[in-house]
Design an enzyme around this catalytic site. Structure first.
Site, PDB file in Angstrom:
ATOM      1  N   LYS A   1       0.831  -1.206   0.000  1.00 39.86           N
ATOM      2  CA  LYS A   1       0.000   0.000   0.000  1.00 39.86           C
ATOM      3  C   LYS A   1       0.875   1.269   0.000  1.00 39.86           C
ATOM      4  O   LYS A   1       2.089   1.200   0.164  1.00 39.86           O
ATOM      5  CB  LYS A   1      -0.945  -0.012   1.207  1.00 39.86           C
ATOM      6  CG  LYS A   1      -2.019  -1.103   1.112  1.00 39.86           C
ATOM      7  CD  LYS A   1      -2.961  -0.881  -0.053  1.00 39.86           C
ATOM      8  CE  LYS A   1      -4.158  -1.822  -0.067  1.00 39.86           C
ATOM      9  NZ  LYS A   1      -3.864  -3.220  -0.343  1.00 39.86           N
TER      10      LYS A   1
HETATM   11  C1  LIG Z   1      -9.856  -3.317  -1.545  1.00 39.53           C
HETATM   12  C2  LIG Z   1      -9.185  -4.002  -0.401  1.00 39.53           C
HETATM   13  N1  LIG Z   1      -9.897  -4.250   0.699  1.00 39.53           N
HETATM   14  C3  LIG Z   1      -9.329  -4.866   1.759  1.00 39.53           C
HETATM   15  C4  LIG Z   1      -8.012  -5.275   1.737  1.00 39.53           C
HETATM   16  C5  LIG Z   1      -7.465  -5.987   2.922  1.00 39.53           C
HETATM   17  O1  LIG Z   1      -6.388  -5.327   3.505  1.00 39.53           O
HETATM   18  P1  LIG Z   1      -5.216  -6.176   4.208  1.00 39.53           P
HETATM   19  O2  LIG Z   1      -4.401  -6.821   3.146  1.00 39.53           O
HETATM   20  O3  LIG Z   1      -4.449  -5.138   4.965  1.00 39.53           O
HETATM   21  O4  LIG Z   1      -5.866  -7.162   5.119  1.00 39.53           O
HETATM   22  C6  LIG Z   1      -7.240  -5.024   0.613  1.00 39.53           C
HETATM   23  C7  LIG Z   1      -5.831  -5.457   0.545  1.00 39.53           C
HETATM   24  O5  LIG Z   1      -5.212  -5.634  -0.465  1.00 39.53           O
HETATM   25  C8  LIG Z   1      -7.838  -4.384  -0.504  1.00 39.53           C
HETATM   26  O6  LIG Z   1      -7.150  -4.158  -1.625  1.00 39.53           O
END
Ligand SMILES: Cc1ncc(COP(=O)(O)O)c(C=O)c1O
Length: 388
Positions: A198
């Site tokens: 990110k």
């Molecule tokens: C659109 C979206 N929602 C939720 C997530 C979940 O985040 P995390 O990977 O920090 O659990 C991501 C992660 O790539 C995402 O791209």
């Protein structure tokens, strides 16, 4: 060699390949990390609180609260639980979204219901979402895809019409703005991700932003095993020994060590965003005239871009990916629509004409913070050369 004397551990790209993602980890991050390791308190503590306070300051929060977690997925899970979502409820989100959301909804015991997206911003199609509302619908989860704000005003209007909660997936959009205000500064609830790729990372991590004080306190307990006074004492790098357990709870906290990485990154977030915006605008200027190609945006002033998504004719996508690969340029695909995955194939959903078309056209091009000129040119030459 002392760790702080080392050159940056992640160069913006290598000479032979241009990856889709490159985390920007420099000496500043290594210094924060070694300092945090020296404190003698590795778990959730004062640095976690420092990171939360910096997030609140960066987003300009007034009367809103931040709860840092170990992933964006866990942030979403406890955001839903704190909003009272559970078995028997339905939550609507696009199929064109990362499956983390659908899994977090199911983890509460609620049912996932999937709607279509819009052609212009690839965000939620409110009419499609509204067609799915039933008395069981409790919340709607729009996504700001790739950092481009979705039609939030329409989403909130829909929520008001039907008495729904809005839990915004802002995982791609840390620093994006709507009407000049950062996403997170207003509205119902948002959650962010600081995973390894990110815009800013805490290796893995996330947070919930909420204006509801009662839910803020519930979120803190849900984050750490339902223990009543843990957050207060841990923020002083201490533990409570005479605690009570007052609710369900998980091990979803962000440690001091991960938070130290997050703190180092948030200090540079404006620099990261500015460099990514400039690359996106160059890409769009170079690609918008190519035959059959559609750029998502020309102007990125309100966007904190997580990925650069391009639409190309469906029949050309695989050969474009092969053409780029032969030139050392990687490409990704966001997303495989969730209704096509085995586990979610039976979920209730609307017709998805836009989703069905878009998922065969989208392509994610390399985008890094502080990307090198050479990498940018290789991507542009690769895509333009294919269509020439
Ligand atoms: C659109 C979206 N929602 C939720 C997530 C979940 O985040 P995390 O990977 O920090 O659990 C991501 C992660 O790539 C995402 O791209």
């Amino acid at each position: 060699m002392n760790v702080v004397d080392r050159p940056p551990v992640t160069p913006a790209s290598s000479d032979d390949r241009v990856p889709v993602f490159v985390p920007r980890i420099g000496l500043d991050t290594l210094k924060h990390l070694t300092d945090a390791l020296d404190v003698g308190w590795l778990g959730m503590g004062a640095t976690t609180q420092d990171f939360e306070e910096r997030i609140a300051r960066y987003l300009g929060l007034q009367d809103r609260f931040v709860v840092a977690t170990n992933t964006g997925t866990s942030a979403m899970h406890i955001a839903l639980l704190a909003a009272g979502i559970g078995p028997g409820d339905e939550v609507i989100t696009p199929s064109f979204n990362y499956v983390a959301d659908h899994q977090a909804i199911r983890a509460t015991g609620a049912d996932v219901v999937m709607c279509d997206i819009r052609e212009d911003d690839l965000g939620i199609d409110v009419a499609s979402a509204e067609s799915l509302v039933t008395p069981r619908t409790k919340a709607i989860v729009p996504l700001h895809f790739s950092g481009v704000p979705c039609a939030v005003a329409d989403v909130y209007a829909l929520a008001r019409r039907h008495g729904l909660r809005v839990i915004e997936d802002a995982c791609h959009a840390f620093g994006s703005t709507v009407d000049g205000a950062p996403i997170g500064a207003s509205g119902d609830v948002q959650f962010f991700s600081f995973d390894p790729v990110k815009i800013i990372t805490s290796i893995d991590g996330g947070c919930v932003v909420t204006p509801h004080r009662d839910e803020f306190e519930r979120l803190q307990r849900l984050r750490l095993l339902g223990v009543d006074k843990d957050t207060t004492l841990r923020y002083q790098n201490k533990r409570a020994w005479d605690y009570d357990v007052v609710s369900e709870g998980y091990r979803y906290h962000l440690t001091n060590i991960m938070a130290s990485v997050g703190v180092s990154q948030i200090k540079r977030v404006d620099e990261f965003i500015a460099s990514r915006r400039a690359v996106c605008e160059r890409y769009s200027a170079a690609f918008e005239m190519l035959p059959g190609v559609r750029v998502l945006r020309r102007d990125y002033r309100d966007v904190s871009p997580f990925i650069y998504s391009l639409r190309v004719p469906a029949g050309a996508r695989e050969s474009l990916i092969a053409h780029l690969a032969a030139r050392g340029v990687d490409a990704g695909i966001h997303f495989v629509p969730v209704h096509r995955h085995t586990y979610f194939a039976g979920a209730r959903r609307s017709a998805m004409p836009v989703t069905e078309r878009v998922v065969d056209e989208v392509l994610t091009l390399p985008l890094h913070s502080l990307m090198t000129e050479r990498s940018i040119e290789r991507v542009i030459d690769g895509v333009a050369g294919f269509f020439a």
